[in-house]
Design a protein around this motif. Structure first.
Motif, PDB file in Angstrom:
ATOM      1  N   PRO A  72      -6.021   2.900 -13.761  1.00 57.98           N
ATOM      2  CA  PRO A  72      -4.708   2.332 -13.414  1.00 57.98           C
ATOM      3  C   PRO A  72      -4.885   1.290 -12.312  1.00 57.98           C
ATOM      4  N   TYR A  89      -3.484   0.915  -9.605  1.00 62.10           N
ATOM      5  CA  TYR A  89      -3.385   1.408  -8.218  1.00 62.10           C
ATOM      6  C   TYR A  89      -4.529   2.347  -7.851  1.00 62.10           C
ATOM      7  N   GLN A  90      -5.476   2.524  -8.766  1.00 63.44           N
ATOM      8  CA  GLN A  90      -6.529   3.513  -8.535  1.00 63.44           C
ATOM      9  C   GLN A  90      -7.295   3.301  -7.228  1.00 63.44           C
ATOM     10  N   VAL A 105      -5.523   4.892  -4.383  1.00 59.22           N
ATOM     11  CA  VAL A 105      -5.568   6.353  -4.454  1.00 59.22           C
ATOM     12  C   VAL A 105      -6.927   6.856  -3.987  1.00 59.22           C
TER      13      VAL A 105
END
Lengths: 230, 601, 397, 302, 175
Positions: free
Chosen positions: D43, D45-46, D49
């Motif tokens: 993703p 936004y990985q 994270v």
């Protein structure tokens, strides 16, 4: 399963031939000619008991738990036949990257240890080291029936039957081999647990360390490594 | 190494424009294939708990756990699978004797607790129970054991229909081993067999071609293997787990095979009974039938001095006087009986208790008495005309035939009854008719419908082969008599015998009638007890149950401590029950005599 | 003018380290000239779960030892206490990546010792399964060679097609990885409806993949630079070290059981295994690539020639107590790695007396790998290992 | 140079933007790479994270002071590179602390991180770290050769050591970019950039197939977070440097984003389809073609 | 194949032979002749490739059977040379000078059967097992199930019923 956490009588490694040759006490000559005595087991390895990972409450911790769940880094250690179904997960058909799961080559950077199938005693020794080197919070996935009750190799003289006697297991996946989807479902379950703050087996390991260590030492006959590998 | 080697790899980038091939929703987009070997399903109603799945599982992943109370042919156990062991090879499915076990195509089972992975398919509800797909036993000629019986050689109907020579020839060694090979050693038969014979064990002995071992196993529970091997009612075969998919094992023939292989003079050596101890206790046995002989055998093995009192001139009881020779040749009866007698059992022929010696006297002379006097009285239908002199009881008639007496045979005969005895008398009379008139004209009619007939299937089939006509499902109404000679039997259609509660309550359609002509009528609807040898005062001490049967305790001890009764009089007509009773009674007598040794205990 | 001479650059490392009187290199770890590292068992560059104990001088390996046993389950012992039919699910797991030759070998051993003829349809199905199995291994194995040099793209593509082939396996055999399909006496099912059509679709993708991988790997300058001349196996090693299959064929020696000792119906198929003589990692890789092409072709031939319907299993004795008379045999077949054989001794009981499985990895990964790694660069260990098609579970069983 | 607080805050904001852009860029690039394989990929936004998780971990091992300082040095390398790099041409807010001689300083900062890493990883005690570090140093030394030659060539070309002035000199149209005016220097630098970004064929430093994963073998948690943050900053900063030197700089953020993305993508474009070189092969390679190009670039402008 | 066997029989004392297929036969020779037979086969008959070396434990007779399976790549035939060695203090001459790969087999046999091959390289190192202190596991007298249950103890809570005894106890509780 009764876990005794009375400090059991852990046999301290004393026997000389149980220490790997590179870890033996010895005197080395420094480049300047002076003699230095080294005791690798004491000098290089941690001698302190590990501490529990403190679980806090509150919104921050919830957010952190979410982050932990969405970023699972798996140690690339194929311990048994299960390792055959892990590579498909990183390839196009199943692509576990999209779920935030990645493979890492070193235990220091991994959170998830997939015990992929049976563990021979020889591998168990390495698996323990790898597991202990992983930073907390860490999780173990037992893949396949071998980890639950011996599976296929229940009567083998070289494979353990019950993984939870030696390492704490968060999630079990039944199958021999489980399909890759089952593994993905296992990750989903693990995420669920982490988000709910329930994946706390690593702390259980530390709480019952003596019990685990005693179990481990019972079957690893040449315990030539330090007690703690943190 | 050229510029091409640098540039061609870049062609890989053309894939960047293509859609990813990833399965978008891996849990739903890709169910297991039609044959996928997923989690277990079990049709618990079909399953009989034979445990073959447990036996073939190389991981010992399957346990048999109680599900309900066992009934004959269903052990009441059901397989429980441990997914901590299972390897999903599906051999359990392929080997399943009832085809009840299968695998679904479900494959996801995640749990945090390792203890969760044990479940009993079919009983514990799972999401995949309704799943139609998944592994089933492959179709076609794919079996792990032979479903077809090894055919045993029979005499052709033409060869046998006019003679009393034994019609079943017995297995050859190859045949026996092949037949024995079909056994899956589930042991459901063992519990069903009244004598609890070690059936899988002696079948194994056949496979190993170890007749002596087989013999020893037989004699552990059954001292009349030659006889049982021929005429046993083989309840074991009815429940045989292989019978659910194919033909049940010929357990009876296999038993006979073992006994046939050993000559009579080897028995003692093999069974190690050359030097039996003798103690000072004496036991009397009334009647040399199966139960009496069985009791005598085991009592003798325990060291007692045994005397048998037999009313006829030869031993064997119903086996000799009730079963025609074509089924059970006399020399085979002699073989078994001679062995028992050779152990040191004394026998007094032509001695009838009550006439030649009283029971009370017997009680005084001996420490214990066992009576296995059997059912020798014929039971009548009681219909109109049944008191005619040409209306016979099958028991009497069979006794006459088997003891070699000349009997009157009419040119047309009607037999009433659907049991094995009815078939015996039908076939015996058919043979006699064939000898006398060179044709068979015999009608057998039974209350029970074709599928409910108590007689063995093959008996009915063979009767028909031999020329008899069998009409099942007719209730006899009256016998037409003209000039003192029966002319025929009136019958009405009978639809069912038992009501919902299982009580005997025949339902007949009185409008549907039929008439079977015959100049001789034989009634074969059951046998009656003859306990006339028990005096009235003695009877007071013995408890009687419903329908006039003597009540005994589990060891067949009657109200009189030293008097034991067993066999057909207690259990109904069945040789294997008789043997079982005899054995049990022997144990009981032994216990009783031991206890009476120490009266204080 | 020789620059090397002027600057006294010595590229000849063959005499380094010094060889002692006993023929072994003198390696004094305390001299700080050498460093000892372990590759494995937890190591992404090692195929499966095994370890290499390497002594390095700089980046160069001066001594190497293979350590196996991390996957040891004692199969041969376990099978000694299992009935013949029970050996069958056990045996499958001997080599994880390519389980079908195990099934085939066990079935053939049992059939040969007990004298059972397998029906023709079953023989064709067996061959189909064996070739499909080879296909799925090679789909990963061929690009996997580049993967060891960090070119993972081909591996990704290959794995996708392999997954599709595994889907076909699932349809036919009911299992994705462990097929448990070839059992003593026959096979466990006919082809499902429409199977050939679906397999043909997958084969078309595989054709495309063969072409793409040629562009990506074999025409790749960096791959050529890495692989050519690496891990050279002289021809006289073939018998001395026990080199089989593609590795031997890359050295110009024809070793393919399918051709030399045709089993099943291979004699009825038209194929010619590829041989070359360079005998380096690149050549072995090319041989495997040709094998891949040949396998696709063989599957097409099999599908065209095999009968649609027929008996799938010969009648066997009751498997619950199947006894086999005393005897011994050695049966072999061609796996993707080379000659794969099983030696079985029976003693008349219902369990085998001894089963010994011999795979090519046994010699490849021990004697041969240890030899080839000497004087190799540490960066090339994975490449050499993969080129020898090492499969640890098969070594230690 | 301006040392006011406002400047500092603007610089910090720039750093924040650059960091985030770096992470977004890396996830985007990985998604593009995944598509070539046929995958969906991580993703977008990985990276955040992962970073959040890494920063939330507590360190468990102790390998000595240098072990902790290594990642800090490394991060300083990236931040330092950024600090002295003008991001947007003509903007006071986004010019950071660029000054007239910043080109030299930046060349130094490029190596600074690696040296820090060497110290830290060496302390880690793991043989793989040591091997990785020695390879890294060897390779970086050779990368620096064509890079420096290219920089010298540009300095000669534009008669300045200030990046801002070099960018200024390129303003005036597409064809005034250095890539057209000094193609040899651009070539040399772009080839050396392949090595600097650590994609194959020049990623033997971290080669997961043999020395997993090189210098950061022992690093985890916060330290790995430092390294990852540094990567994000470094990649953008380095790409921005190249943009400034060779591709006309950027006059607004959009331009910067597009240009840095393309420059970074260049290394992925090559790296995706080639295996990696052995260390001596890559050293040789850098000393051959890129160096020759660099020398050529200087010779032309001399 | 027959020719070769005849030739061998004229030179060595073959106590037993078993022809399995056209291309596979097994010959039994005395322990003392075994090495010379394999050497002869390798050097003069073209059986240059060693397919496998393994042992069979005939515990009843107190023997280990060693099987050298040799392959002739040109004639495509295989000969298995069997020889019996004493189970007590089992020792066999090492043949690592004939084939480089045989040392692996010999290491395995040493570890798994306890057959010693003096002089074979690395023969005393652990091969597969680590710290094994029981009798060599491939010997017939080693009971793997018992060992596993004692050492790795299966998960408790399982119980099973034998259909026959269960039925007997339920249907005929008194028998």
């Amino acid at each position: 399963m009764e876990k005794e956490n009375k400090p059991q009588d852990i046999p301290v490694v004393k026997t000389k031939n149980f220490i790997a040759p590179e870890n033996e006490k010895r005197t080395v000559t420094a480049p300047d000619g002076s003699l230095i005595e080294v005791d690798p087991i004491n000098d290089y390895f941690c001698q302190e008991r590990p501490e529990e990972y403190k679980v806090k409450s509150g919104a921050v911790e919830k957010f952190l738990n979410w982050a932990r769940a969405e970023s699972l880094w798996v140690l690339g250690f194929g311990t048994g036949c299960g390792s055959i179904e892990i590579p498909p997960l990183v390839t196009p058909r199943f692509d576990m990257y999209r779920y935030g799961v990645q493979m890492r080559p070193t235990p220091r950077q991994s959170n998830v240890f997939i015990i992929s199938g049976y563990l021979s005693v020889k591998t168990l020794k390495r698996a323990i080291r790898s597991y202990e080197q992983m930073p907390s919070p860490k999780y173990v996935i037992g893949l396949g029936s071998c980890t639950i009750n011996g599976g296929m190799y229940w009567d083998s003289y070289n494979t353990i039957n019950r993984l939870d006697h030696y390492l704490p297991v968060d999630v079990y996946i039944a199958g021999c081999m489980p399909r890759p989807e089952a593994l993905l479902a296992g990750f989903a379950k693990l995420k669920e647990l982490i988000k709910a703050g329930k994946a706390e087996k690593a702390n259980e390991y530390i709480r019952n360390l003596d019990w685990y260590k005693a179990n481990q030492k019972k079957i690893i006959k040449d315990w030539n490594m330090p007690d703690y590998n943190w | 190494m050229s510029i091409k080697d640098i540039l061609t790899p870049f062609t890989a980038w053309k894939r960047v424009a293509k859609e990813p091939v990833t399965v978008r929703d891996p849990f739903n987009d890709r169910p297991g294939a039609d044959r996928y070997r997923g989690f277990h399903k079990n049709d618990v109603d079909k399953c009989i708990g034979c445990g073959t799945c447990e036996a073939i599982c190389e991981n010992e992943a399957i346990d048999l756990v109680p599900f309900k109370d066992p009934v004959s042919g269903d052990s009441g156990l059901r397989p429980r699978v441990d997914y901590g062991r299972c390897c999903w090879c599906a051999l359990c499915v392929d080997v399943c004797t009832t085809n009840s076990l299968s695998l679904s195509n479900e494959y996801k089972w995640i749990a945090t607790d390792p203890e969760e992975f044990r479940f009993t398919p079919g009983i514990e509800e799972k999401a995949w129970d309704k799943n139609e797909k998944g592994w089933k036993k492959p179709e076609g000629n794919y079996e792990f054991y032979n479903l077809e019986r090894v055919s045993m050689e029979h005499l052709h109907p033409e060869e046998r229909n006019d003679s009393f020579i034994e019609m079943v020839k017995g297995f050859s060694k190859e045949q026996a081993i092949l037949e024995a090979d079909r056994c899956v050693e589930c042991g459901i038969c063992t519990a069903t067999c009244p004598a609890h014979m070690g059936i899988p064990e002696y079948i194994k002995a056949i496979r190993n071609d170890d007749m002596e071992e087989g013999m020893r196993i037989l004699y552990e529970t059954n001292p009349l293997p030659e006889i049982c091997g021929r005429i046993c009612t083989h309840k074991c075969e009815t429940v045989c787990s292989i019978g659910h998919k194919g033909d049940p094992l010929s357990i009876r023939w296999l038993k006979r095979y073992i006994a046939d292989q050993i000559p009579e003079d080897k028995y003692k050596e093999i069974l190690n009974t050359n030097n039996l101890e003798v103690n000072d206790k004496k036991v009397a046995i009334i009647g040399a039938g199966p139960s009496g002989l069985s009791a005598a055998h085991y009592l003798r093995l325990m060291g007692y001095q045994v005397t048998i009192f037999e009313q006829y001139e030869k031993a064997g009881g119903m086996m000799r006087y009730g079963i025609p020779e074509y089924r059970l040749p006399y020399d085979q009866i002699d073989k078994d009986i001679n062995y028992i007698l050779s152990l040191g059992v004394e026998i007094k022929y032509n001695t009838r208790i009550g006439k030649d010696i009283t029971l009370d006297q017997l009680g005084k002379d001996f420490d214990a008495v066992f009576a296995g006097t059997g059912l020798h009285l014929g039971r009548g239908t009681g219909i109109e005309g049944s008191d005619n002199q040409h209306v016979y009881y099958s028991t009497d008639m069979l006794r006459k035939i088997t003891s070699g007496e000349e009997i009157e045979v009419a040119d047309s005969i009607v037999v009433i009854g659907g049991g094995n005895v009815a078939m015996d008398i039908t076939r015996s009379l058919a043979r006699l008719q064939m000898q006398k008139f060179d044709k068979v004209n015999i009608i057998t009619t039974s209350l029970e419908t074709e599928e409910n007939m108590p007689a063995d299937r093959e008996e009915v089939v063979e009767s028909r082969e031999e020329g008899a006509t069998v009409y099942p499902g007719w209730a006899p109404q009256s016998i037409e008599i003209k000039d003192g000679i029966p002319q025929g039997l009136h019958v009405v259609k009978c639809n069912s015998l038992f009501d919902e509660t299982g009580r005997f309550n025949p339902q007949c359609e009185m409008d549907v009638k039929n008439y079977y002509p015959g100049h001789m009528i034989v009634q074969s609807i059951g046998q009656g007890i003859d306990i006339s040898y028990i005096s009235e005062e003695f009877k007071e001490n013995i408890k009687f149950g419903p329908r006039g049967r003597v009540e005994t305790d589990e060891y067949f001890q009657t109200g009189v401590k030293w008097f034991f009764m067993g066999g057909d009089i207690i259990q109904g007509p069945d040789v294997i029950h008789g043997i079982a009773n005899g054995h049990k009674a022997a144990v009981g007598i032994d216990r009783y005599l031991r206890e009476s040794d120490f009266p204080n205990n | 003018m020789d620059i090397k001479k002027i600057f006294q650059i010595n590229n000849d490392r063959s005499s380094y380290p010094e060889i002692g009187e006993d023929g072994k290199p003198i390696i004094d770890l305390s001299s700080h000239k050498y460093v000892k590292i372990w590759q494995g068992p937890q190591h992404p560059g090692v195929t499966g779960n095994m370890a290499l104990e390497l002594t390095l001088s700089g980046d160069e390996i001066v001594e190497s030892k293979t350590h196996v046993g991390y996957l040891h389950r004692g199969f041969e012992k376990l099978m000694e206490r299992r009935k013949f039919i029970q050996c069958f699910p056990t045996c499958v797991r001997l080599c994880v990546a390519e389980p079908d030759p195990n099934e085939y070998l066990l079935a053939t051993c049992v059939e040969e010792l007990s004298g059972i003829e397998v029906p023709e349809t079953a023989q064709w199905l067996r061959m189909l399964v064996l070739e499909m199995s080879r296909l799925q291994v090679l789909l990963r194995g061929v690009p996997g060679q580049a993967g060891t040099f960090a070119l993972g793209l081909g591996y990704q593509w290959g794995s996708y097609i392999r997954d599709l082939i595994l889907d076909r396996f699932e349809e036919l055999t009911g299992g994705r990885v462990y097929h448990m399909y070839i059992l003593p006496g026959g096979v466990r099912g006919l082809l499902p409806d429409g199977f050939k059509k679906r397999l043909e679709e997958n084969l078309k993708l595989a054709d495309e993949f063969v072409k793409n991988i040629n562009d990506l790997m074999f025409n790749n300058i960096v791959f050529k630079k890495r692989a050519k001349g690496l891990g050279y196996i002289p021809k006289d090693y073939i018998d001395r070290y026990g080199v089989y299959g593609p590795a031997a064929r890359a050295a110009g020696v024809m070793r393919d059981i399918r051709k030399t000792h045709p089993y099943l119906k291979y004699a009825e198929l038209d194929f010619e295994p590829y041989t070359t003589t360079e005998s380096d990692v690149y050549a072995r890789s090319v041989v495997r690539w040709h094998d891949l092409k040949m396998t696709i072709d063989l599957i097409r031939q099999i599908m065209a020639k095999m009968p649609e319907k027929g008996e799938i299993k010969a009648p066997t004795p009751n498997v619950m107590h199947w006894r086999i008379p005393k005897g011994e045999t050695y049966v072999k077949c061609e796996s993707s790695r080379g000659e794969y054989g099983m030696y079985m001794v029976t003693d008349g009981s219902d369990t085998p007396r001894r089963v010994n499985l011999k795979g090519p990895s046994y010699t490849h990964a021990n004697a041969l790998l240890e030899k080839l790694l000497i004087n190799a660069n540490i960066a090339d260990t994975a490449g050499i290992m993969v080129s020898l098609a090492t499969c640890p579970p098969e070594i230690e069983r | 140079m301006d040392y006011s607080i406002t400047k500092f805050l603007w610089t910090l904001l720039g750093l924040f933007i650059v960091t985030n852009w770096g992470m977004l860029m890396s996830s985007t690039i990985r998604r593009i790479g995944a598509r070539v394989s046929g995958r969906i990929g991580i993703p977008w936004y990985q990276p955040w994270v992962d970073l959040t998780k890494l920063y939330s971990l507590k360190s468990q091992v102790s390998h000595g002071t240098m072990f902790y300082l290594g990642p800090v040095f490394r991060l300083m390398g990236g931040v330092g590179l950024f600090l002295f790099l003008p991001m947007i041409f003509g903007s006071w807010h986004w010019s950071n602390y660029s000054f007239s001689g910043d080109l030299v300083l930046i060349l130094y900062f490029q190596l600074f991180g690696m040296l820090g890493m060497a110290l830290g990883a060496g302390e880690g005690g793991h043989p793989y770290s040591t091997i990785g570090v020695s390879r890294g140093l060897a390779q970086f030394t050779t990368i620096e050769v064509p890079m420096t030659l290219a920089v010298i060539s540009i300095a000669i070309q534009y008669h300045t050591l200030s990046i801002s002035q070099i960018v200024a000199a390129q303003q005036g149209g597409f064809f005034t970019w250095t890539v057209w005016t000094n193609p040899f220097a651009t070539g040399a630098a772009m080839l050396s950039l392949l090595g600097a970004f650590g994609h194959s064929p020049f990623n033997l430093i971290q080669a997961p197939n043999e020395i997993p994963i090189g210098p950061p073998t022992e690093y985890h948690g916060v330290f790995l977070g430092f390294l990852r943050t540094n990567n994000a900053i470094l990649h953008v900063a380095e790409a921005a440097l190249f943009m400034n030197l060779f591709f006309g700089g950027a006059t607004n953020w959009i331009e910067l984003i597009v240009k840095t993305f393309l420059i970074y993508f260049w290394s992925v474009f090559v790296g995706m389809v080639f295996p990696r070189f052995r260390i001596e092969q890559s050293v040789r390679w850098f000393l051959k073609i890129p160096t020759l190009l660099g020398i050529l670039a200087i010779v032309i402008f001399l | 194949m027959q020719q070769i066997i005849q030739d061998i029989e004229s030179r060595f004392t073959i106590t037993d032979k078993e022809t399995r297929r056209n291309d596979l036969c097994f010959l039994t020779v005395d322990k003392l002749q075994a090495i010379s037979l394999v050497t002869y086969l390798r050097d003069y008959q073209g059986y240059a490739s060693l397919t496998l070396l393994t042992a069979v434990d005939w515990i009843e007779e107190g023997n280990f059977q060693l099987t050298y399976l040799l392959n002739n790549p040109s004639t495509r035939t295989e000969i298995g040379v069997r020889t019996m060695i004493d189970r007590e203090n089992a020792t066999m001459e090492s043949t690592h000078h004939l084939w480089e790969n045989i040392q692996t087999y010999q290491r395995e046999l040493k570890e798994m059967f306890g057959i010693d091959f003096p002089g074979s390289p690395r023969i005393d190192e652990d091969f597969i097992l680590e710290g094994w202190d029981n009798i060599p596991p491939y010997r017939r007298d080693f009971d793997t199930k018992k060992y596993s249950e004692e050492t790795y103890f299966p998960r408790p809570g399982r119980e099973t019923n034998d259909p026959s005894t269960y039925m007997k106890s339920k249907l005929y509780p008194n028998d």
